[in-house]
Design a protein around this motif. Structure first.
Motif, PDB file in Angstrom:
ATOM      1  N   ARG A   1       0.835  -1.200   0.000  1.00 57.17           N
ATOM      2  CA  ARG A   1       0.000   0.000   0.000  1.00 57.17           C
ATOM      3  C   ARG A   1       0.874   1.255   0.000  1.00 57.17           C
ATOM      4  NH1 ARG A   1      -5.065   1.275   1.572  1.00 57.17           N
ATOM      5  NH2 ARG A   1      -5.545  -0.552   0.304  1.00 57.17           N
ATOM      6  N   SER A   2       1.961   1.214   0.761  1.00 59.66           N
ATOM      7  CA  SER A   2       2.887   2.347   0.780  1.00 59.66           C
ATOM      8  C   SER A   2       3.459   2.597  -0.609  1.00 59.66           C
ATOM      9  CB  SER A   2       4.011   2.080   1.779  1.00 59.66           C
ATOM     10  OG  SER A   2       4.918   3.160   1.818  1.00 59.66           O
ATOM     11  N   ALA A   3       3.787   1.524  -1.336  1.00 59.78           N
ATOM     12  CA  ALA A   3       4.304   1.676  -2.693  1.00 59.78           C
ATOM     13  C   ALA A   3       3.251   2.301  -3.600  1.00 59.78           C
ATOM     14  CB  ALA A   3       4.748   0.320  -3.241  1.00 59.78           C
ATOM     15  N   LEU A   4       1.995   1.880  -3.446  1.00 59.05           N
ATOM     16  CA  LEU A   4       0.919   2.480  -4.223  1.00 59.05           C
ATOM     17  C   LEU A   4       0.815   3.979  -3.945  1.00 59.05           C
ATOM     18  CD1 LEU A   4      -1.643   2.497  -5.986  1.00 59.05           C
ATOM     19  CD2 LEU A   4      -2.922   1.736  -3.963  1.00 59.05           C
ATOM     20  N   LEU A   5       0.874   4.351  -2.667  1.00 58.18           N
ATOM     21  CA  LEU A   5       0.796   5.763  -2.313  1.00 58.18           C
ATOM     22  C   LEU A   5       2.010   6.534  -2.833  1.00 58.18           C
ATOM     23  CD1 LEU A   5      -0.605   5.407   1.296  1.00 58.18           C
ATOM     24  CD2 LEU A   5      -1.823   6.314  -0.692  1.00 58.18           C
ATOM     25  N   ASP A   6       3.182   5.892  -2.853  1.00 58.92           N
ATOM     26  CA  ASP A   6       4.356   6.525  -3.441  1.00 58.92           C
ATOM     27  C   ASP A   6       4.089   6.876  -4.911  1.00 58.92           C
ATOM     28  OD1 ASP A   6       5.749   6.223  -1.062  1.00 58.92           O
ATOM     29  OD2 ASP A   6       6.878   4.466  -1.741  1.00 58.92           O
TER      30      ASP A   6
ATOM     31  N   ALA B   1      11.509   2.752  -3.915  1.00 62.61           N
ATOM     32  CA  ALA B   1      12.836   2.746  -3.304  1.00 62.61           C
ATOM     33  C   ALA B   1      13.052   1.545  -2.403  1.00 62.61           C
ATOM     34  CB  ALA B   1      13.057   4.045  -2.519  1.00 62.61           C
ATOM     35  N   ALA B   2      11.956   0.997  -1.833  1.00 60.75           N
ATOM     36  CA  ALA B   2      12.055  -0.167  -0.955  1.00 60.75           C
ATOM     37  C   ALA B   2      11.960  -1.479  -1.725  1.00 60.75           C
ATOM     38  CB  ALA B   2      10.959  -0.110   0.107  1.00 60.75           C
ATOM     39  N   GLY B   3      11.772  -1.411  -3.033  1.00 59.16           N
ATOM     40  CA  GLY B   3      11.745  -2.620  -3.851  1.00 59.16           C
ATOM     41  C   GLY B   3      10.373  -3.227  -4.060  1.00 59.16           C
ATOM     42  N   TYR B   4       9.302  -2.503  -3.731  1.00 55.92           N
ATOM     43  CA  TYR B   4       7.952  -3.033  -3.913  1.00 55.92           C
ATOM     44  C   TYR B   4       7.382  -2.544  -5.243  1.00 55.92           C
ATOM     45  CZ  TYR B   4       8.174  -4.604   0.883  1.00 55.92           C
ATOM     46  OH  TYR B   4       8.552  -5.239   2.035  1.00 55.92           O
ATOM     47  N   PRO B   5       6.690  -3.434  -5.978  1.00 63.27           N
ATOM     48  CA  PRO B   5       6.302  -3.112  -7.354  1.00 63.27           C
ATOM     49  C   PRO B   5       4.980  -2.363  -7.478  1.00 63.27           C
ATOM     50  CG  PRO B   5       5.848  -5.426  -6.893  1.00 63.27           C
ATOM     51  CD  PRO B   5       6.494  -4.861  -5.656  1.00 63.27           C
ATOM     52  N   VAL B   6       4.956  -1.497  -8.472  1.00 63.84           N
ATOM     53  CA  VAL B   6       3.744  -0.834  -8.946  1.00 63.84           C
ATOM     54  C   VAL B   6       3.756  -0.952 -10.469  1.00 63.84           C
ATOM     55  CG1 VAL B   6       2.471   1.319  -9.151  1.00 63.84           C
ATOM     56  CG2 VAL B   6       3.677   0.793  -7.025  1.00 63.84           C
TER      57      VAL B   6
ATOM     58  N   GLU C   1      -1.958 -10.775   1.300  1.00 61.25           N
ATOM     59  CA  GLU C   1      -0.597 -11.149   0.941  1.00 61.25           C
ATOM     60  C   GLU C   1      -0.255 -10.781  -0.494  1.00 61.25           C
ATOM     61  OE1 GLU C   1       1.904 -12.198   2.866  1.00 61.25           O
ATOM     62  OE2 GLU C   1       0.492 -11.778   4.470  1.00 61.25           O
ATOM     63  N   THR C   2      -0.936  -9.783  -1.046  1.00 63.20           N
ATOM     64  CA  THR C   2      -0.565  -9.310  -2.372  1.00 63.20           C
ATOM     65  C   THR C   2       0.792  -8.622  -2.317  1.00 63.20           C
ATOM     66  OG1 THR C   2      -1.273  -8.014  -4.273  1.00 63.20           O
ATOM     67  CG2 THR C   2      -1.728  -7.084  -2.107  1.00 63.20           C
ATOM     68  N   LYS C   3       1.533  -8.706  -3.411  1.00 64.66           N
ATOM     69  CA  LYS C   3       2.884  -8.167  -3.436  1.00 64.66           C
ATOM     70  C   LYS C   3       3.027  -7.004  -4.408  1.00 64.66           C
ATOM     71  CE  LYS C   3       5.014 -12.584  -2.198  1.00 64.66           C
ATOM     72  NZ  LYS C   3       5.959 -13.654  -2.596  1.00 64.66           N
ATOM     73  N   ASP C   4       1.935  -6.534  -5.001  1.00 61.96           N
ATOM     74  CA  ASP C   4       2.075  -5.471  -5.977  1.00 61.96           C
ATOM     75  C   ASP C   4       0.851  -4.567  -5.979  1.00 61.96           C
ATOM     76  OD1 ASP C   4       0.173  -7.090  -7.177  1.00 61.96           O
ATOM     77  OD2 ASP C   4       1.521  -7.845  -8.712  1.00 61.96           O
ATOM     78  N   ALA C   5       0.952  -3.498  -6.730  1.00 60.05           N
ATOM     79  CA  ALA C   5      -0.153  -2.580  -6.953  1.00 60.05           C
ATOM     80  C   ALA C   5      -0.264  -2.351  -8.453  1.00 60.05           C
ATOM     81  CB  ALA C   5       0.083  -1.267  -6.219  1.00 60.05           C
ATOM     82  N   ASP C   6      -1.480  -2.288  -8.958  1.00 57.12           N
ATOM     83  CA  ASP C   6      -1.720  -2.134 -10.385  1.00 57.12           C
ATOM     84  C   ASP C   6      -2.556  -0.892 -10.641  1.00 57.12           C
ATOM     85  OD1 ASP C   6      -0.429  -4.595 -10.964  1.00 57.12           O
ATOM     86  OD2 ASP C   6      -2.266  -5.692 -10.536  1.00 57.12           O
ATOM     87  N   LEU C   7      -2.081  -0.036 -11.535  1.00 54.16           N
ATOM     88  CA  LEU C   7      -2.813   1.153 -11.942  1.00 54.16           C
ATOM     89  C   LEU C   7      -3.036   1.106 -13.448  1.00 54.16           C
ATOM     90  CD1 LEU C   7      -0.906   3.844  -9.857  1.00 54.16           C
ATOM     91  CD2 LEU C   7      -3.328   3.252  -9.602  1.00 54.16           C
ATOM     92  N   ALA C   8      -4.311   1.090 -13.855  1.00 53.94           N
ATOM     93  CA  ALA C   8      -4.625   1.219 -15.266  1.00 53.94           C
ATOM     94  C   ALA C   8      -4.473   2.680 -15.664  1.00 53.94           C
ATOM     95  CB  ALA C   8      -6.050   0.740 -15.542  1.00 53.94           C
ATOM     96  N   VAL C   9      -3.952   2.897 -16.856  1.00 54.99           N
ATOM     97  CA  VAL C   9      -3.736   4.243 -17.376  1.00 54.99           C
ATOM     98  C   VAL C   9      -4.677   4.468 -18.552  1.00 54.99           C
ATOM     99  CG1 VAL C   9      -2.066   5.816 -18.421  1.00 54.99           C
ATOM    100  CG2 VAL C   9      -1.318   4.199 -16.663  1.00 54.99           C
ATOM    101  N   ASP C  10      -5.510   5.490 -18.463  1.00 50.91           N
ATOM    102  CA  ASP C  10      -6.437   5.839 -19.547  1.00 50.91           C
ATOM    103  C   ASP C  10      -5.778   6.927 -20.387  1.00 50.91           C
ATOM    104  OD1 ASP C  10      -8.455   6.610 -21.228  1.00 50.91           O
ATOM    105  OD2 ASP C  10      -9.986   6.804 -19.667  1.00 50.91           O
ATOM    106  N   PRO C  11      -5.278   6.597 -21.573  1.00 54.08           N
ATOM    107  CA  PRO C  11      -4.542   7.591 -22.365  1.00 54.08           C
ATOM    108  C   PRO C  11      -5.417   8.750 -22.826  1.00 54.08           C
ATOM    109  CG  PRO C  11      -4.981   5.632 -23.674  1.00 54.08           C
ATOM    110  CD  PRO C  11      -5.391   5.300 -22.268  1.00 54.08           C
TER     111      PRO C  11
END
Length: 274
Positions: free
Chosen positions: A13-18, A95-100, A52-62
């Motif tokens: 969640r922190s990575a998502l907020l980043d 910076a902490a290595g968590y994926p977005v 226990e999810t390890k990532d965050a996903d953001l769809a981008v609307d061009p």
């Protein structure tokens, strides 16, 4: 830390907020999809497997994306970098290595076929990854507040979050695409489907699928997802139902009961959306 939230989920969640901090000038073009969106809709603290999810996903609307700030420049300035251990477009690490992951729905990418890089000039081709199956999020979404979960993280952002129907469609496409690729299968994806089917009212799916089928951008993936739901979860012995059962093996839930409930809940949704 919020009670019931695992350290891993709080960090993702922190990575998502980043990422939302970095892309604050582009929020109208971003839609939260994937597991974190599912947990926001269905409750984030009621079962260990869900967090226990390890990532965050953001769809981008061009169609809503501005030329400034550039995605790659904003992410880099916020200390994100592309994942070099698993090199693919749109896969960023904080910076902490968590994926977005920044994901471009194929229907609005202007291209199809081979190659996964998103091409949204003037943004860098590697900034986003083209994905099919998340188009429903362009139609089925609503603004929601996303907050920090770690102690002392008081950040919050209002961001578009994909609705339950769009999330169900995306997960069904993901699972179907990997049926013949055992090494890429993740039982948790099927358990996410079970979780959505279990926690969301059937009427919400009827409304969501009606909207998605009425929109050219999402019609095809929504119709295909109905077939995937039947094929993957329509009976307890089907692949998706069995994967959901595998996800809870050794935990509190009874795997056989989960597979059976998958089939029952899938049948209810199929009757509503067909």
């Amino acid at each position: 830390m919020t009670p019931g939230i695992t350290p891993l989920y709080a960090a993702t969640r922190s990575a998502l907020l980043d990422a939302l901090d970095a892309l604050v000038g582009q929020h109208r073009a971003l839609i939260l999809v994937g597991a974190q969106a599912i947990f926001i809709h269905t409750g984030e603290v009621d079962e260990a497997i869900a967090t226990e999810t390890k990532d965050a996903d953001l769809a981008v609307d061009p169609r809503e994306l501005s030329s400034d700030p550039r995605l790659e420049e904003a992410m880099t300035a916020a200390h994100f970098h592309l994942d070099l251990t698993n090199p693919q477009p749109g896969s960023w690490l904080n910076a902490a290595g968590y994926p977005v992951d920044l994901l471009l729905p194929e229907a609005v990418s202007g291209r199809a076929g081979k190659g996964r890089s998103g091409r949204i000039p003037p943004h860098d081709n590697m900034a986003t990854r083209r994905v099919r199956g998340i188009e429903g999020a362009l139609v089925d979404h609503a603004p929601m507040i996303v907050t920090g979960l770690e102690a002392g993280d008081d950040r919050q952002h209002e961001v578009l979050v994909a609705g339950p129907s769009a999330l169900l469609v995306a997960k069904l496409h993901k699972i179907a695409d990997r049926v013949e690729q055992p090494r890429r299968q993740r039982p948790r994806d099927s358990h996410d489907v079970f979780r959505v089917l279990r926690e969301v009212e059937v009427e919400a799916f009827a409304d969501g699928f009606t909207a998605m089928r009425a929109a050219d951008v999402s019609h095809d993936v929504a119709v295909e997802a109905i077939g995937h739901l039947r094929a993957l979860f329509g009976e307890p012995a089907r692949h998706g139902a069995q994967q959901a059962a595998l996800a809870v093996t050794g935990l509190v839930e009874d795997p056989e009961a989960v597979a059976l409930r998958c089939a029952v809940l899938a049948a209810e949704v199929l009757r509503a959306v067909e």
